[in-house]
Enzyme design. Sequence first.
Site, PDB file in Angstrom:
ATOM      1  N   HIS A  18       4.856  -6.915  -0.761  1.00 52.26           N
ATOM      2  CA  HIS A  18       3.445  -7.446  -0.837  1.00 52.26           C
ATOM      3  C   HIS A  18       3.584  -8.299  -2.183  1.00 52.26           C
ATOM      4  O   HIS A  18       2.925  -9.355  -2.195  1.00 52.26           O
ATOM      5  CB  HIS A  18       2.445  -6.235  -1.373  1.00 52.26           C
ATOM      6  CG  HIS A  18       2.103  -5.309   0.033  1.00 52.26           C
ATOM      7  ND1 HIS A  18       2.117  -4.135  -0.182  1.00 52.26           N
ATOM      8  CD2 HIS A  18       1.849  -5.814   1.277  1.00 52.26           C
ATOM      9  CE1 HIS A  18       1.519  -3.409   0.866  1.00 52.26           C
ATOM     10  NE2 HIS A  18       1.451  -4.352   1.897  1.00 52.26           N
ATOM     11  N   LYS A  42      -9.953   4.246   8.886  1.00 54.21           N
ATOM     12  CA  LYS A  42      -8.529   4.442   8.297  1.00 54.21           C
ATOM     13  C   LYS A  42      -8.643   5.498   7.139  1.00 54.21           C
ATOM     14  O   LYS A  42      -9.159   5.088   6.224  1.00 54.21           O
ATOM     15  CB  LYS A  42      -7.844   3.166   8.236  1.00 54.21           C
ATOM     16  CG  LYS A  42      -6.316   2.991   8.454  1.00 54.21           C
ATOM     17  CD  LYS A  42      -5.773   1.755   8.419  1.00 54.21           C
ATOM     18  CE  LYS A  42      -4.240   1.593   8.148  1.00 54.21           C
ATOM     19  NZ  LYS A  42      -3.892   0.111   7.950  1.00 54.21           N
ATOM     20  N   ARG A  91       7.616  -9.279   8.407  1.00 56.20           N
ATOM     21  CA  ARG A  91       9.141  -8.587   7.952  1.00 56.20           C
ATOM     22  C   ARG A  91       9.979  -8.660   9.031  1.00 56.20           C
ATOM     23  O   ARG A  91      11.046  -9.340   8.782  1.00 56.20           O
ATOM     24  CB  ARG A  91       9.076  -6.863   7.753  1.00 56.20           C
ATOM     25  CG  ARG A  91       8.126  -6.790   6.563  1.00 56.20           C
ATOM     26  CD  ARG A  91       7.596  -5.333   6.479  1.00 56.20           C
ATOM     27  NE  ARG A  91       6.487  -5.476   7.304  1.00 56.20           N
ATOM     28  CZ  ARG A  91       5.542  -3.993   7.297  1.00 56.20           C
ATOM     29  NH1 ARG A  91       5.828  -3.068   6.479  1.00 56.20           N
ATOM     30  NH2 ARG A  91       4.544  -4.086   7.922  1.00 56.20           N
ATOM     31  N   SER A 129       4.323   0.392   3.402  1.00 57.67           N
ATOM     32  CA  SER A 129       3.439   1.339   2.739  1.00 57.67           C
ATOM     33  C   SER A 129       3.604   2.646   3.180  1.00 57.67           C
ATOM     34  O   SER A 129       3.592   3.796   2.506  1.00 57.67           O
ATOM     35  CB  SER A 129       2.083   0.974   2.479  1.00 57.67           C
ATOM     36  OG  SER A 129       1.726  -0.015   1.960  1.00 57.67           O
TER      37      SER A 129
HETATM   38  P1  ADP Z   1      -2.421  -4.167   7.108  1.00 52.13           P
HETATM   39  O1  ADP Z   1      -2.805  -2.662   7.304  1.00 52.13           O
HETATM   40  O2  ADP Z   1      -3.252  -5.118   7.071  1.00 52.13           O
HETATM   41  O3  ADP Z   1      -1.233  -4.469   7.903  1.00 52.13           O
HETATM   42  P2  ADP Z   1      -0.646  -3.862   4.867  1.00 52.13           P
HETATM   43  O4  ADP Z   1      -0.809  -3.319   3.450  1.00 52.13           O
HETATM   44  O5  ADP Z   1       0.147  -2.953   5.596  1.00 52.13           O
HETATM   45  O6  ADP Z   1      -2.004  -4.081   5.529  1.00 52.13           O
HETATM   46  O7  ADP Z   1       0.221  -5.183   4.779  1.00 52.13           O
HETATM   47  C1  ADP Z   1      -0.455  -6.475   4.419  1.00 52.13           C
HETATM   48  C2  ADP Z   1       0.148  -7.584   4.955  1.00 52.13           C
HETATM   49  O8  ADP Z   1       1.461  -7.532   3.862  1.00 52.13           O
HETATM   50  C3  ADP Z   1       0.558  -7.764   6.225  1.00 52.13           C
HETATM   51  O9  ADP Z   1       0.702  -8.977   6.506  1.00 52.13           O
HETATM   52  C4  ADP Z   1       1.888  -7.478   6.279  1.00 52.13           C
HETATM   53  O10 ADP Z   1       2.534  -7.789   7.312  1.00 52.13           O
HETATM   54  C5  ADP Z   1       2.426  -7.764   4.960  1.00 52.13           C
HETATM   55  N1  ADP Z   1       3.544  -6.836   4.451  1.00 52.13           N
HETATM   56  C6  ADP Z   1       3.754  -5.387   4.424  1.00 52.13           C
HETATM   57  N2  ADP Z   1       4.791  -5.178   4.101  1.00 52.13           N
HETATM   58  C7  ADP Z   1       5.795  -6.306   3.777  1.00 52.13           C
HETATM   59  C8  ADP Z   1       6.995  -6.502   3.240  1.00 52.13           C
HETATM   60  N3  ADP Z   1       7.746  -5.663   2.769  1.00 52.13           N
HETATM   61  N4  ADP Z   1       7.056  -7.874   3.063  1.00 52.13           N
HETATM   62  C9  ADP Z   1       6.208  -8.922   3.278  1.00 52.13           C
HETATM   63  N5  ADP Z   1       5.248  -8.639   3.731  1.00 52.13           N
HETATM   64  C10 ADP Z   1       4.671  -7.627   4.243  1.00 52.13           C
END
Ligand code: ADP
Length: 160
Positions: A18, A42, A91, A129
Amino acid sequence: MKLRVVYPGSFDPIHNGHLDIIQRCADHFSQVHIAILQNEEKETLFSVAERLEMIQELVKGYPNCQVSSFQGLLVEYLDQVNANIIVRGLRAVSDFEYEFQMAMMNRHLRPGIETIFMVPAEEYTFVSSRLVKEVARLGGDVSRLVPPLVTEALKKKFRS
Ligand code: ADP
């Protein structure tokens, strides 16, 4: 051109993938709104207040980034902050289908809104996450996947 973007997500917790995307946004856009989704349905490990505090601390060096939380439709949050670009991270191909549907739905709801996708540095393409929490819960080392303050916060959560 002044481009104001929203980077939405659960960020439960924020990790280096992120942060890589946030850094790229801060470099290329004039204003970056990091928006924490408040979703009652959630179950999360960290409360919205905890996530907000962690992210605020991590981006305090970026003058063009601000952090807030939102409930409800993302397009309505974009209206509120007067932005018309959504940034999402990609990703792997596995992210694509869901992200594509979301982008099309958001365009259906607000035709003027664009979704753009950014890819992180290669070393973060496997980081999520969900996995970070799972590894930390089992006592594994996540210190190269998340910033130190998140490592500490995870330790505290799983100790209690
Ligand atoms: P959500 O529940 O909206 O998917 P996340 O916190 O998991 O929320 O992810 C927020 C954003 O960051 C999403 O667009 C996700 O694809 C992106 N994201 C998550 N992990 C990574 C990563 N390792 N590298 C790049 N982008 C990521």
